[in-house]
Design a protein around this motif. Structure first.
Motif, short mmCIF file in Angstrom:
data_model
loop_
_atom_site.label_atom_id
_atom_site.label_comp_id
_atom_site.label_asym_id
_atom_site.label_seq_id
_atom_site.Cartn_x
_atom_site.Cartn_y
_atom_site.Cartn_z
N THR A 31 -24.44 -32.49 -8.54
CA THR A 31 -25.05 -33.74 -8.07
C THR A 31 -26.54 -33.53 -7.82
O THR A 31 -26.97 -32.44 -7.46
CB THR A 31 -24.43 -34.22 -6.74
OG1 THR A 31 -24.66 -33.24 -5.73
CG2 THR A 31 -22.95 -34.49 -6.88
N ALA A 32 -27.29 -34.56 -8.03
CA ALA A 32 -28.70 -34.58 -7.66
C ALA A 32 -28.93 -35.90 -6.93
O ALA A 32 -28.59 -36.96 -7.45
CB ALA A 32 -29.60 -34.47 -8.88
N LEU A 33 -29.46 -35.82 -5.73
CA LEU A 33 -29.71 -37.01 -4.94
C LEU A 33 -31.18 -37.12 -4.60
O LEU A 33 -31.80 -36.15 -4.17
CB LEU A 33 -28.91 -36.98 -3.62
CG LEU A 33 -27.39 -36.90 -3.71
CD1 LEU A 33 -26.79 -36.88 -2.31
CD2 LEU A 33 -26.83 -38.07 -4.50
N ILE A 44 -25.15 -39.70 4.36
CA ILE A 44 -25.10 -38.64 3.34
C ILE A 44 -23.79 -37.86 3.49
O ILE A 44 -23.12 -37.56 2.49
CB ILE A 44 -26.32 -37.70 3.47
CG1 ILE A 44 -27.61 -38.49 3.26
CG2 ILE A 44 -26.22 -36.54 2.48
CD1 ILE A 44 -28.86 -37.77 3.70
N THR A 45 -23.40 -37.57 4.72
CA THR A 45 -22.14 -36.88 4.98
C THR A 45 -20.96 -37.70 4.47
O THR A 45 -20.05 -37.17 3.84
CB THR A 45 -21.99 -36.59 6.49
OG1 THR A 45 -23.09 -35.78 6.91
CG2 THR A 45 -20.68 -35.89 6.81
N ALA A 46 -20.98 -39.00 4.73
CA ALA A 46 -19.91 -39.89 4.26
C ALA A 46 -19.88 -39.94 2.74
O ALA A 46 -18.80 -39.94 2.13
CB ALA A 46 -20.09 -41.29 4.85
N PHE A 47 -21.05 -39.98 2.10
CA PHE A 47 -21.12 -39.97 0.64
C PHE A 47 -20.40 -38.74 0.09
O PHE A 47 -19.55 -38.84 -0.80
CB PHE A 47 -22.59 -39.99 0.18
CG PHE A 47 -22.75 -39.79 -1.30
CD1 PHE A 47 -22.68 -40.87 -2.17
CD2 PHE A 47 -22.95 -38.53 -1.83
CE1 PHE A 47 -22.81 -40.70 -3.54
CE2 PHE A 47 -23.09 -38.33 -3.20
CZ PHE A 47 -23.02 -39.43 -4.06
N GLY A 65 -26.18 -28.50 -7.27
CA GLY A 65 -26.97 -29.72 -7.40
C GLY A 65 -28.30 -29.56 -6.70
O GLY A 65 -28.75 -28.46 -6.43
N ASP A 66 -28.89 -30.69 -6.39
CA ASP A 66 -30.21 -30.67 -5.78
C ASP A 66 -30.40 -31.95 -4.96
O ASP A 66 -29.74 -32.95 -5.20
CB ASP A 66 -31.27 -30.58 -6.88
CG ASP A 66 -32.64 -30.19 -6.34
OD1 ASP A 66 -32.73 -29.68 -5.20
OD2 ASP A 66 -33.63 -30.40 -7.06
N VAL A 78 -24.95 -37.64 -11.24
CA VAL A 78 -23.78 -36.77 -11.25
C VAL A 78 -23.57 -36.27 -12.67
O VAL A 78 -23.59 -37.05 -13.62
CB VAL A 78 -22.52 -37.52 -10.77
CG1 VAL A 78 -21.28 -36.65 -10.88
CG2 VAL A 78 -22.70 -38.01 -9.33
N THR A 79 -23.38 -34.97 -12.81
CA THR A 79 -23.04 -34.36 -14.10
C THR A 79 -21.69 -33.71 -13.93
O THR A 79 -21.48 -32.93 -13.00
CB THR A 79 -24.09 -33.30 -14.50
OG1 THR A 79 -25.37 -33.93 -14.59
CG2 THR A 79 -23.73 -32.66 -15.83
#
Length: 173
Positions: A31-33, A44-47, A65-66, A78-79
């Motif tokens: 993941t990259a956010l 963010i925790t819920a995500f 991820g990053d 998302v990959t």
């Protein structure tokens, strides 16, 4: 119309569906956010709680991820990596004129759920009759068809598969 946990689930589910549509088994997720300063840590925790729940259901590991700061709202990338035996991979390019078309779910449920959410439903806990709750659930927590994809690819009966989460009409071409 989507709470952070459902957004995490959905972010995993749409990518799992792409692997399923080739008959593959999902394996690893990155993941990259891009996070705006206004986003609460609890969101963010819920995500990630939702993302992990969906990945766990399909035996897929989040391996990295990053994150970075975003000045233009939340960005999610998302990959998902999967695998399948080379001769069992089913591509959409196998479709031919005259082929029969089948779907494994009910077309339109998610769109109907979104309609309920935008016209009065207020998320997963909304007071909506039973069928309405199911439709909202299909919008907020779509279920990737991973088992169906593997089963169909292994059967040798299908010539093409595609994830139609963007809509049957738009993906039919």
């Amino acid at each position: 119309t989507t709470d952070p946990e459902s957004l995490g689930w959905k972010s995993a589910a749409v990518n799992l569906s792409d692997i399923a549509a080739m008959g593959g088994a999902p394996r690893f997720c990155l993941t990259a956010l891009g996070l705006p300063a206004s986003l609460a840590v609890e969101d963010i925790t819920a995500f990630y709680r939702g993302l992990h729940a969906c990945l766990r259901r399909h035996r897929t590991l989040l391996v990295g991820g990053d994150t970075c700061r975003s000045r233009n709202g939340l960005t999610i990338c998302v990959t998902l990596l999967g695998s399948a035996p080379r001769r069992k991979v089913v591509r959409r390019s196998g479709a031919r004129p005259g082929d029969l078309i089948f779907v494994t779910g009910t077309v339109g449920d998610s769109a109907a759920g979104l309609g309920l959410l935008t016209t009065g439903g207020k998320g997963p806990g909304a007071r909506v009759p039973g069928a309405g709750k199911r439709l909202i659930g299909r919008q907020l927590r779509p279920e990737p068809r991973v088992a169906w994809g593997k089963r169909l690819a292994g059967s040798g009966l299908v010539t093409a598969m595609i994830d139609i989460s963007d809509g049957l009409a738009s993906d039919l071409a």
